[in-house]
Enzyme design. Structure first.
Site, PDB file in Angstrom:
ATOM      1  N   HIS B 216      57.445  24.968  17.271  1.00  0.00           N
ATOM      2  CA  HIS B 216      57.599  23.364  18.194  1.00  0.00           C
ATOM      3  C   HIS B 216      59.342  23.601  18.069  1.00  0.00           C
ATOM      4  O   HIS B 216      60.075  22.760  18.995  1.00  0.00           O
ATOM      5  CB  HIS B 216      57.373  22.318  18.041  1.00  0.00           C
ATOM      6  CG  HIS B 216      56.104  22.021  18.499  1.00  0.00           C
ATOM      7  ND1 HIS B 216      54.943  21.196  18.546  1.00  0.00           N
ATOM      8  CD2 HIS B 216      54.433  23.313  18.945  1.00  0.00           C
ATOM      9  CE1 HIS B 216      53.790  20.931  18.452  1.00  0.00           C
ATOM     10  NE2 HIS B 216      53.978  22.571  19.292  1.00  0.00           N
ATOM     11  N   SER B 220      57.577  27.744  23.099  1.00  0.00           N
ATOM     12  CA  SER B 220      56.379  28.660  23.361  1.00  0.00           C
ATOM     13  C   SER B 220      56.993  29.879  23.829  1.00  0.00           C
ATOM     14  O   SER B 220      57.901  30.004  24.818  1.00  0.00           O
ATOM     15  CB  SER B 220      55.148  27.928  24.005  1.00  0.00           C
ATOM     16  OG  SER B 220      54.227  27.579  23.214  1.00  0.00           O
ATOM     17  N   LYS B 244      43.764  22.578  29.719  1.00  0.00           N
ATOM     18  CA  LYS B 244      43.974  23.571  29.791  1.00  0.00           C
ATOM     19  C   LYS B 244      42.746  24.456  28.622  1.00  0.00           C
ATOM     20  O   LYS B 244      41.907  25.381  28.842  1.00  0.00           O
ATOM     21  CB  LYS B 244      44.569  24.157  30.432  1.00  0.00           C
ATOM     22  CG  LYS B 244      44.978  26.000  30.852  1.00  0.00           C
ATOM     23  CD  LYS B 244      46.041  26.222  31.492  1.00  0.00           C
ATOM     24  CE  LYS B 244      46.061  27.536  31.731  1.00  0.00           C
ATOM     25  NZ  LYS B 244      47.202  28.234  32.736  1.00  0.00           N
ATOM     26  N   ASP B 245      43.427  23.962  27.592  1.00  0.00           N
ATOM     27  CA  ASP B 245      43.355  24.527  25.923  1.00  0.00           C
ATOM     28  C   ASP B 245      41.280  24.249  26.442  1.00  0.00           C
ATOM     29  O   ASP B 245      41.471  24.740  25.582  1.00  0.00           O
ATOM     30  CB  ASP B 245      43.691  24.507  25.448  1.00  0.00           C
ATOM     31  CG  ASP B 245      44.931  25.270  24.996  1.00  0.00           C
ATOM     32  OD1 ASP B 245      45.404  26.204  25.906  1.00  0.00           O
ATOM     33  OD2 ASP B 245      45.418  24.652  24.099  1.00  0.00           O
ATOM     34  N   GLU B 288      32.682  42.821   6.439  1.00  0.00           N
ATOM     35  CA  GLU B 288      31.816  42.578   7.664  1.00  0.00           C
ATOM     36  C   GLU B 288      32.954  43.214   8.831  1.00  0.00           C
ATOM     37  O   GLU B 288      33.437  43.729   7.920  1.00  0.00           O
ATOM     38  CB  GLU B 288      32.579  40.818   7.333  1.00  0.00           C
ATOM     39  CG  GLU B 288      31.644  40.791   7.042  1.00  0.00           C
ATOM     40  CD  GLU B 288      30.293  39.872   7.049  1.00  0.00           C
ATOM     41  OE1 GLU B 288      29.493  41.069   7.186  1.00  0.00           O
ATOM     42  OE2 GLU B 288      30.166  38.445   7.566  1.00  0.00           O
TER      43      GLU B 288
END
Lengths: 253, 422
Positions: B216, B220, B244-245, B288
């Site tokens: 921030h 972005s 949107k997210d 894994e």
């Protein structure tokens, strides 16, 4: 290259772990079609009950199933009274009593299935040195899962000429290494099914595999049913979110 | 200051609190007004998805920890109790176990998105490095979590990975003994792994807070890799990006739920349903899936210490990536040559993952060595040189410009993305 391979093995695994491929690796476990497979599949309860009959009459002579409480069988259609009667047929060690002594009492549905041997050493001693694996999770603990159980139970045959069977061992084409302590236990009509199903070896193997799938995953049916609801909900939710998002962003683009 | 806030909120209680502790101002600033470049595509949702995964892991993990017993004698059985007897225990455990895989899927996509669009370049170096720290912490947490069920793979995986530290001369063996709390992987090891597995997610959470704080400050990045020139290039975070997210998160949850409900053991290994047995070694010890590329790099070097250093080096190059990439252009959109090599790197990583799952024998060893060499070549040689040689295509003047002139080209691209993540 041999030296390099050895070096890499020791480097990577840090232990003397044999990287040589298992002898069984080339053997493909044939896939069966299971009623409990797929999104809407559920455990075939009749088949699982027949599987339980074989477990009780045959498998349980050598194999433990110590993680499974008897009450679990409610999931394949056993009623409360049936479970009580079934459990009462087992002797369970309890105690100590007021005199400090252990004693035997009839089982209750909350008890786990009693093991045929008091410990692993006793099991080995009675089975020519081989330890019969616990069956509680075996359907989830083998490469190939229930397909492997079926393949293993139907996979006993005479050893090929070049194979030297060790004394007391049996040949199974699906078992890793092929030599297994367990004999070919399922015989045609070896059990008489209570529901009158013809007890071929294939039928018995399928029933045992279904039963072991159930005990390894007693919530399989509930899980899939919840999954269908969850996914349907999420699809509707996603549709609403997408519509709102499109409408909001239409002013931007 | 207090006066400046009084008119801000309608609710007097909120105002009262905010004038003494301005958390509402902060939240409003960071999550409501925070300007996002309006051209971000759905790949930008994976940060939020990873955040949600962290929350899910902590929430389910907390409840599982209430039922789990970290003792070698009963750990395996306590997990089976959760699966059989605890109300919805099977759901909690499958959500948690598959959640680890989903967390890594989200983070790896997030990471490669950063690589493609140059999100690690100035002024976002610290943001990127904090991300690498999170990845390292996640690896440690996931590794220790996999040990807890005390199955065969838990035990032998723990043995192999902790033994890696014995590669270091002189201090190696004492370190391993110290890690184990004894002379083999045993009860003290399981106990401390449980304690650390409980602690580390909160450390991750703290670093995520720093990661977001750093984000921030710089703002972005976006698919064009150019800074927004003003309000015409951005949208407020809420409601535009939250919605949107949010949509992306729900789509990701469908993918996640498909595994939890219909293939819950797909990502696991059958051997981990066999109780740990120090006397029986599994035929193949495989980690894994999310560790497989690093496992392949470890095994590619025919020397134990070299392998361990290469494995850590594979992460270390990510840490210094902002200074390895000499190109000033961020987005691969404008780097025609590097764009090709980006996809070669993606392919190389997938090859490494595949090799990590194979036994250590030919031809896998050779392929693994070539892929490892390429991985380091990409970061240590190709990136520094390419930045100097490559002639980037011309950058647009602003974010709004291509959106307007290109006939909604970026918008179309953004709409085409949702299928990619499912």
């Amino acid at each position: 290259m041999r030296a390099l391979k050895t070096a890499i093995l020791s480097a990577a695994l840090a232990l003397g772990i044999a990287g040589a491929a298992q002898a069984s690796e080339g053997v493909k476990i044939p896939e069966q079609s299971w009623p409990h497979a797929g999104v809407f599949g559920t455990i075939d309860k009749a088949s699982a009950q027949r599987g339980f009959q074989i477990y009780k009459d045959v498998c349980a002579a050598c194999h433990s199933m110590k993680l499974v409480p008897i009450r679990t069988l409610a999931g394949i259609g056993f009623g409360e009274d049936e479970l009580k009667a079934l459990a009462a047929g087992y002797e369970v060690q309890a105690g100590p009593n007021d005199n400090g002594e252990m004693f035997m009492r009839p089982g209750i549905p909350a008890d786990r299935f009693p093991s045929p041997f008091p410990n692993d050493n006793a099991a080995r001693a009675a089975n020519n040195g081989a330890l019969p694996p616990d069956l509680s999770l075996v359907a989830k603990a083998r490469q190939g899962f229930e397909d492997y159980i079926y393949a293993f139970l139907t996979g006993f045959e005479d050893p090929p000429a070049e194979v030297n069977l060790m004394p007391g061992m049996n040949y199974n084409k699906y078992f890793p290494g092929h030599q297994v302590g367990m004999p070919n236990i399922l015989q045609p009509e070896g059990v008489t099914y209570a529901d009158g199903t013809k007890a071929t070896v294939e039928q018995q193997a399928k029933d045992v595999a279904t039963f072991l799938t159930f005990v390894a995953e007693p919530h399989l049916d509930a899980r899939k049913q919840m999954g269908v609801k969850v996914i349907l909900f999420l699809l509707v939710f996603a549709g609403l979110m997408y519509a709102s998002k499109r409408q909001l962003w239409s002013k931007i683009h | 200051m207090a006066q400046g806030h009084t008119a801000k909120f309608q609710n007097p209680v909120v105002n009262w609190i905010d004038s003494r502790l301005p958390i509402f101002t902060m939240l409003n600033h960071e999550y409501n007004e925070y300007p996002m470049p309006k051209n971000v595509n759905y790949l930008w949702a994976f940060g939020a998805i990873a955040g949600i995964m962290l929350v899910i892991m902590i929430a389910t993990g907390l409840v599982l920890a209430m039922q789990y017993a970290a003792n070698t004698a009963i750990a395996f059985e306590s997990v089976e109790r959760i699966m059989r007897d605890v109300n919805y225990g099977w759901l909690l455990r499958y959500v948690h176990a598959n959640g680890a895989s989903m967390f890594f899927i989200a983070v790896y996509i997030h990471l490669f998105r950063g690589l493609y669009y140059g999100s690690y370049k100035a002024p976002r170096e610290i943001l990127w490095m904090l991300g690498v720290v999170i990845l390292l912490l996640m690896m440690a947490t996931a590794f220790m979590g996999y040990v807890l069920p005390w199955g065969q793979m838990s035990f032998w995986g723990a043995t192999v990975i902790t033994n890696l530290f014995s590669a270091f001369p002189i201090v190696g063996d004492p370190i391993v003994t110290w890690l184990w709390g004894g002379f083999s992987v045993d009860n003290p090891t399981l106990n401390r792994f449980f304690a650390l597995h409980f602690l580390l997610p909160f450390v991750i959470l703290a670093v995520v807070v720093l990661h977001v704080a750093a984000l921030h400050v710089s703002g972005s990045n976006n698919p064009l890799g150019i800074e927004p020139k003003g309000p015409q290039d951005t949208v407020p975070f809420n409601p535009y990006v939250t919605l949107k997210d949010g949509f992306a998160i729900v789509v990701f949850m469908i993918f996640y739920a498909a595994f939890v409900f219909f293939a819950p053991n797909f990502m696991g290994h059958p051997d981990n349903y066999i109780p740990a047995n120090p006397l029986v070694t599994p035929a193949h010890i495989v980690p894994e899936w999310y560790f497989l590329p690093f496992y392949a790099i470890l095994r590619a070097i025919p020397d134990k210490l070299g392998g361990v250093l290469a494995m850590f080096g594979a992460i270390a190059v990510l840490f210094v990536l902002p200074w390895l990439d000499t190109s000033r252009v961020r987005s691969c959109k404008f780097r025609p040559i590097y764009r090709q090599f980006f996809w070669v790197l993606v392919f190389d990583s997938l090859v490494l993952g595949y090799i990590g799952s194979r036994p250590a024998e030919q031809p896998y060893i050779l392929i693994g060595q070539i892929a490892t060499a390429y991985y380091f070549f990409h970061f240590l040689i190709l990136l520094p040189i390419l930045g100097k040689l490559e002639r980037p295509s011309p950058l647009p003047a602003s974010i709004s410009e291509p959106v307007l002139k290109g006939g909604g080209r970026v918008a179309a691209g953004a709409h085409a993305k949702p299928m990619e993540k499912a």
